[in-house]
Design a protein around this motif. Structure first.
Motif, PDB file in Angstrom:
ATOM      1  N   ALA A 134      45.462  38.712  36.508  1.00  0.00           N
ATOM      2  CA  ALA A 134      45.172  37.773  35.419  1.00  0.00           C
ATOM      3  C   ALA A 134      44.065  36.792  35.809  1.00  0.00           C
ATOM      4  O   ALA A 134      43.258  36.389  34.955  1.00  0.00           O
ATOM      5  N   ILE A 135      44.006  36.407  37.078  1.00  0.00           N
ATOM      6  CA  ILE A 135      42.953  35.478  37.512  1.00  0.00           C
ATOM      7  C   ILE A 135      41.584  36.084  37.226  1.00  0.00           C
ATOM      8  O   ILE A 135      40.698  35.439  36.653  1.00  0.00           O
ATOM      9  N   ILE A 136      41.412  37.347  37.595  1.00  0.00           N
ATOM     10  CA  ILE A 136      40.126  38.010  37.350  1.00  0.00           C
ATOM     11  C   ILE A 136      39.953  38.288  35.863  1.00  0.00           C
ATOM     12  O   ILE A 136      38.935  37.923  35.259  1.00  0.00           O
ATOM     13  N   ASN A 137      40.954  38.914  35.253  1.00  0.00           N
ATOM     14  CA  ASN A 137      40.777  39.392  33.877  1.00  0.00           C
ATOM     15  C   ASN A 137      40.641  38.259  32.860  1.00  0.00           C
ATOM     16  O   ASN A 137      40.040  38.435  31.811  1.00  0.00           O
ATOM     17  N   TRP A 138      41.206  37.112  33.158  1.00  0.00           N
ATOM     18  CA  TRP A 138      41.077  35.970  32.249  1.00  0.00           C
ATOM     19  C   TRP A 138      39.893  35.097  32.664  1.00  0.00           C
ATOM     20  O   TRP A 138      38.898  34.981  31.960  1.00  0.00           O
ATOM     21  N   PHE A 139      39.986  34.505  33.861  1.00  0.00           N
ATOM     22  CA  PHE A 139      38.998  33.487  34.264  1.00  0.00           C
ATOM     23  C   PHE A 139      37.605  34.074  34.495  1.00  0.00           C
ATOM     24  O   PHE A 139      36.607  33.435  34.164  1.00  0.00           O
ATOM     25  N   ALA A 140      37.525  35.283  35.067  1.00  0.00           N
ATOM     26  CA  ALA A 140      36.200  35.864  35.322  1.00  0.00           C
ATOM     27  C   ALA A 140      35.590  36.461  34.046  1.00  0.00           C
ATOM     28  O   ALA A 140      34.495  37.023  34.088  1.00  0.00           O
ATOM     29  N   HIS A 141      36.308  36.335  32.923  1.00  0.00           N
ATOM     30  CA  HIS A 141      35.693  36.665  31.633  1.00  0.00           C
ATOM     31  C   HIS A 141      35.512  35.392  30.804  1.00  0.00           C
ATOM     32  O   HIS A 141      35.366  35.443  29.587  1.00  0.00           O
ATOM     33  N   LYS A 142      35.585  34.229  31.475  1.00  0.00           N
ATOM     34  CA  LYS A 142      35.447  32.953  30.770  1.00  0.00           C
ATOM     35  C   LYS A 142      34.535  31.967  31.502  1.00  0.00           C
ATOM     36  O   LYS A 142      33.737  31.292  30.887  1.00  0.00           O
ATOM     37  N   TYR A 143      34.719  31.874  32.818  1.00  0.00           N
ATOM     38  CA  TYR A 143      34.009  30.844  33.588  1.00  0.00           C
ATOM     39  C   TYR A 143      33.215  31.461  34.729  1.00  0.00           C
ATOM     40  O   TYR A 143      33.568  32.518  35.236  1.00  0.00           O
TER      41      TYR A 143
END
Ligand SMILES: [Zn+2]
Ligand SMILES: [Zn+2]
Length: 220
Positions: A134-143
Protein backbone atom coordinates in the motif's frame (compact mmCIF):
# COMPACT_ATOMS: atom_id res chain seq x y z
CA UNK A 1 15.32 -19.33 -12.31
CA UNK A 2 14.96 -23.10 -12.12
CA UNK A 3 11.84 -24.70 -10.62
CA UNK A 4 13.92 -25.74 -7.58
CA UNK A 5 15.04 -22.17 -6.84
CA UNK A 6 11.53 -20.93 -7.51
CA UNK A 7 10.25 -23.24 -4.77
CA UNK A 8 13.06 -22.17 -2.45
CA UNK A 9 11.91 -18.55 -2.82
CA UNK A 10 8.27 -19.57 -2.28
CA UNK A 11 9.34 -20.94 1.11
CA UNK A 12 11.50 -17.89 1.92
CA UNK A 13 8.58 -15.62 1.00
CA UNK A 14 6.34 -17.64 3.30
CA UNK A 15 8.76 -17.40 6.25
CA UNK A 16 9.34 -13.67 5.81
CA UNK A 17 5.73 -12.67 5.06
CA UNK A 18 4.07 -15.08 7.50
CA UNK A 19 0.48 -14.02 8.19
CA UNK A 20 0.43 -11.56 5.27
CA UNK A 21 1.74 -14.09 2.70
CA UNK A 22 0.67 -13.30 -0.84
CA UNK A 23 0.77 -15.84 -3.63
CA UNK A 24 3.60 -14.96 -6.06
CA UNK A 25 1.36 -16.21 -8.90
CA UNK A 26 -1.63 -14.05 -7.96
CA UNK A 27 0.57 -11.05 -7.14
CA UNK A 28 2.46 -11.31 -10.44
CA UNK A 29 -0.82 -11.39 -12.40
CA UNK A 30 -2.21 -8.47 -10.39
CA UNK A 31 1.00 -6.52 -10.93
CA UNK A 32 0.90 -7.10 -14.70
CA UNK A 33 -2.68 -5.82 -14.69
CA UNK A 34 -1.47 -2.72 -12.82
CA UNK A 35 1.14 -2.02 -15.51
CA UNK A 36 -1.26 -2.69 -18.38
CA UNK A 37 -4.10 -0.57 -16.96
CA UNK A 38 -2.36 1.99 -14.71
CA UNK A 39 -4.76 4.63 -13.35
CA UNK A 40 -7.79 3.30 -15.24
CA UNK A 41 -10.82 1.49 -13.87
CA UNK A 42 -9.15 -1.86 -14.66
CA UNK A 43 -6.14 -1.03 -12.43
CA UNK A 44 -6.30 -3.33 -9.35
CA UNK A 45 -5.00 -0.46 -7.18
CA UNK A 46 -5.12 3.19 -8.16
CA UNK A 47 -5.51 6.17 -5.83
CA UNK A 48 -7.46 7.79 -8.68
CA UNK A 49 -10.24 5.21 -8.22
CA UNK A 50 -10.34 4.88 -4.41
CA UNK A 51 -11.39 7.42 -1.78
CA UNK A 52 -8.61 6.60 0.67
CA UNK A 53 -5.74 4.18 1.25
CA UNK A 54 -7.95 1.71 3.15
CA UNK A 55 -10.64 1.46 0.49
CA UNK A 56 -7.87 0.96 -2.08
CA UNK A 57 -6.36 -1.83 0.06
CA UNK A 58 -9.78 -3.46 0.40
CA UNK A 59 -10.37 -3.30 -3.36
CA UNK A 60 -6.89 -4.76 -3.99
CA UNK A 61 -7.59 -7.51 -1.46
CA UNK A 62 -10.80 -8.52 -3.26
CA UNK A 63 -9.19 -8.51 -6.70
CA UNK A 64 -6.26 -10.51 -5.30
CA UNK A 65 -8.67 -13.06 -3.75
CA UNK A 66 -10.53 -13.46 -7.06
CA UNK A 67 -7.31 -13.99 -8.99
CA UNK A 68 -6.06 -16.40 -6.33
CA UNK A 69 -9.23 -18.52 -6.37
CA UNK A 70 -9.33 -18.22 -10.19
CA UNK A 71 -12.84 -16.78 -10.00
CA UNK A 72 -11.69 -13.85 -12.09
CA UNK A 73 -10.88 -14.78 -15.69
CA UNK A 74 -7.53 -13.33 -16.76
CA UNK A 75 -6.27 -13.16 -20.32
CA UNK A 76 -3.52 -15.76 -20.97
CA UNK A 77 -0.94 -13.01 -21.68
CA UNK A 78 -1.07 -12.05 -17.99
CA UNK A 79 -0.57 -15.60 -16.71
CA UNK A 80 2.35 -16.55 -18.97
CA UNK A 81 5.50 -17.67 -17.11
CA UNK A 82 4.32 -16.72 -13.64
CA UNK A 83 5.75 -18.66 -10.66
CA UNK A 84 3.41 -21.46 -9.69
CA UNK A 85 3.13 -23.89 -6.77
CA UNK A 86 -0.55 -24.47 -6.13
CA UNK A 87 -0.43 -26.89 -3.22
CA UNK A 88 2.00 -24.70 -1.25
CA UNK A 89 0.09 -21.53 -2.11
CA UNK A 90 -3.15 -23.04 -0.87
CA UNK A 91 -1.60 -23.76 2.54
CA UNK A 92 0.36 -20.50 2.86
CA UNK A 93 -2.70 -18.46 1.87
CA UNK A 94 -5.08 -20.34 4.20
CA UNK A 95 -6.78 -18.89 7.27
CA UNK A 96 -5.22 -21.65 9.42
CA UNK A 97 -1.72 -20.65 8.37
CA UNK A 98 -2.42 -16.95 9.01
CA UNK A 99 -3.82 -17.69 12.49
CA UNK A 100 -0.79 -19.80 13.42
CA UNK A 101 1.56 -16.95 12.39
CA UNK A 102 -0.48 -14.36 14.31
CA UNK A 103 -0.36 -16.59 17.42
CA UNK A 104 3.44 -16.77 17.03
CA UNK A 105 3.72 -12.97 16.73
CA UNK A 106 1.56 -12.44 19.84
CA UNK A 107 3.71 -14.95 21.75
CA UNK A 108 6.87 -13.13 20.58
CA UNK A 109 5.49 -9.78 21.75
CA UNK A 110 4.40 -11.32 25.07
CA UNK A 111 7.95 -12.53 25.68
CA UNK A 112 10.00 -9.61 24.32
CA UNK A 113 7.88 -6.42 24.34
CA UNK A 114 9.49 -4.09 26.89
CA UNK A 115 6.52 -1.69 26.89
CA UNK A 116 2.78 -2.19 26.22
CA UNK A 117 3.04 0.59 23.59
CA UNK A 118 4.93 -1.82 21.37
CA UNK A 119 1.72 -3.80 20.91
CA UNK A 120 0.56 -0.96 18.66
CA UNK A 121 3.03 -2.34 16.11
CA UNK A 122 1.34 -5.74 16.13
CA UNK A 123 -1.29 -4.91 13.45
CA UNK A 124 1.50 -3.66 11.16
CA UNK A 125 3.52 -6.83 11.75
CA UNK A 126 0.45 -8.95 10.96
CA UNK A 127 -0.32 -7.13 7.70
CA UNK A 128 3.26 -6.29 6.64
CA UNK A 129 2.90 -7.54 3.04
CA UNK A 130 -0.22 -5.51 2.37
CA UNK A 131 1.22 -2.56 4.34
CA UNK A 132 4.37 -2.51 2.20
CA UNK A 133 2.31 -2.83 -0.99
CA UNK A 134 0.00 0.00 0.00
CA UNK A 135 2.89 2.40 0.68
CA UNK A 136 4.06 2.06 -2.92
CA UNK A 137 0.68 1.65 -4.60
CA UNK A 138 -0.89 4.62 -2.82
CA UNK A 139 1.86 7.11 -1.95
CA UNK A 140 4.10 6.51 -4.99
CA UNK A 141 1.07 7.26 -7.18
CA UNK A 142 0.43 10.54 -5.31
CA UNK A 143 3.60 12.14 -3.95
CA UNK A 144 7.23 12.50 -4.97
CA UNK A 145 9.03 13.71 -8.08
CA UNK A 146 9.02 12.62 -11.70
CA UNK A 147 12.02 11.80 -13.86
CA UNK A 148 9.75 10.93 -16.78
CA UNK A 149 6.46 12.40 -17.94
CA UNK A 150 4.15 9.40 -18.38
CA UNK A 151 0.45 8.90 -18.97
CA UNK A 152 0.00 7.87 -15.34
CA UNK A 153 0.41 9.31 -11.84
CA UNK A 154 3.56 7.36 -10.85
CA UNK A 155 6.21 9.30 -8.90
CA UNK A 156 9.55 8.58 -7.29
CA UNK A 157 8.51 8.74 -3.66
CA UNK A 158 11.98 9.29 -2.13
CA UNK A 159 15.24 10.59 -3.57
CA UNK A 160 17.06 7.85 -1.62
CA UNK A 161 15.18 4.66 -0.94
CA UNK A 162 16.72 2.13 1.41
CA UNK A 163 13.67 1.05 3.45
CA UNK A 164 11.48 0.15 0.45
CA UNK A 165 14.53 -1.51 -1.16
CA UNK A 166 14.35 0.60 -4.32
CA UNK A 167 10.62 0.03 -4.92
CA UNK A 168 9.88 3.69 -4.24
CA UNK A 169 11.51 4.79 -7.53
CA UNK A 170 8.11 4.07 -8.95
CA UNK A 171 8.11 6.63 -11.78
CA UNK A 172 11.36 5.06 -13.06
CA UNK A 173 9.78 1.62 -12.72
CA UNK A 174 6.73 2.59 -14.79
CA UNK A 175 9.00 4.01 -17.48
CA UNK A 176 11.24 0.92 -17.51
CA UNK A 177 9.06 -1.89 -16.07
CA UNK A 178 11.52 -4.68 -16.88
CA UNK A 179 14.69 -2.93 -15.71
CA UNK A 180 16.41 -4.74 -12.85
CA UNK A 181 17.87 -1.47 -11.54
CA UNK A 182 15.08 0.87 -10.37
CA UNK A 183 17.52 3.74 -9.82
CA UNK A 184 18.25 6.08 -12.72
CA UNK A 185 19.91 9.19 -11.25
CA UNK A 186 23.13 9.16 -9.24
CA UNK A 187 21.38 9.46 -5.87
CA UNK A 188 18.77 6.81 -6.66
CA UNK A 189 20.47 3.81 -5.11
CA UNK A 190 18.51 0.58 -5.57
CA UNK A 191 19.82 -1.78 -2.85
CA UNK A 192 18.27 -4.81 -4.57
CA UNK A 193 20.13 -4.27 -7.83
CA UNK A 194 23.50 -5.62 -6.56
CA UNK A 195 21.61 -8.53 -4.94
CA UNK A 196 20.07 -9.44 -8.32
CA UNK A 197 23.55 -9.20 -9.89
CA UNK A 198 24.96 -11.41 -7.12
CA UNK A 199 22.21 -14.02 -7.66
CA UNK A 200 23.03 -14.01 -11.38
CA UNK A 201 26.76 -14.37 -10.64
CA UNK A 202 26.01 -17.31 -8.32
CA UNK A 203 23.91 -18.95 -11.05
CA UNK A 204 20.66 -18.77 -9.06
CA UNK A 205 19.01 -16.66 -11.75
CA UNK A 206 19.64 -15.70 -15.35
CA UNK A 207 19.03 -12.11 -16.39
CA UNK A 208 16.91 -11.91 -19.53
CA UNK A 209 18.20 -9.55 -22.21
CA UNK A 210 15.07 -7.35 -22.40
CA UNK A 211 15.40 -6.90 -18.64
CA UNK A 212 18.00 -4.27 -19.39
CA UNK A 213 15.67 -1.29 -19.35
CA UNK A 214 13.33 -1.20 -22.33
CA UNK A 215 10.94 1.75 -21.98
CA UNK A 216 7.24 0.87 -21.98
CA UNK A 217 5.82 2.17 -25.28
CA UNK A 218 2.28 2.75 -24.10
CA UNK A 219 3.52 4.96 -21.29
CA UNK A 220 5.70 7.28 -23.34
ZN1 LIG B 1 2.39 1.78 -10.15
ZN1 LIG C 1 6.08 -3.37 -11.76
Amino acid sequence: MSKGWERFFFVVAYITQGSSYMSPRAYAIMHRLHHAHTDTELDPHSPSFSKNIFSMMWRTRNIYANIFSRKEEVEPKYTKNVPEWDLFDRWANSATSRIIWIALYVAFFAIYASSPWLYLLLPIVMTMGAFHGAIINWFAHKYGYKNYILKNTSENLFSIDILMLGEAYHNNHHKFPSAINFGKRWHEVDPMYPVIRLFAWLGIIQIAKPAMAVPQESNM
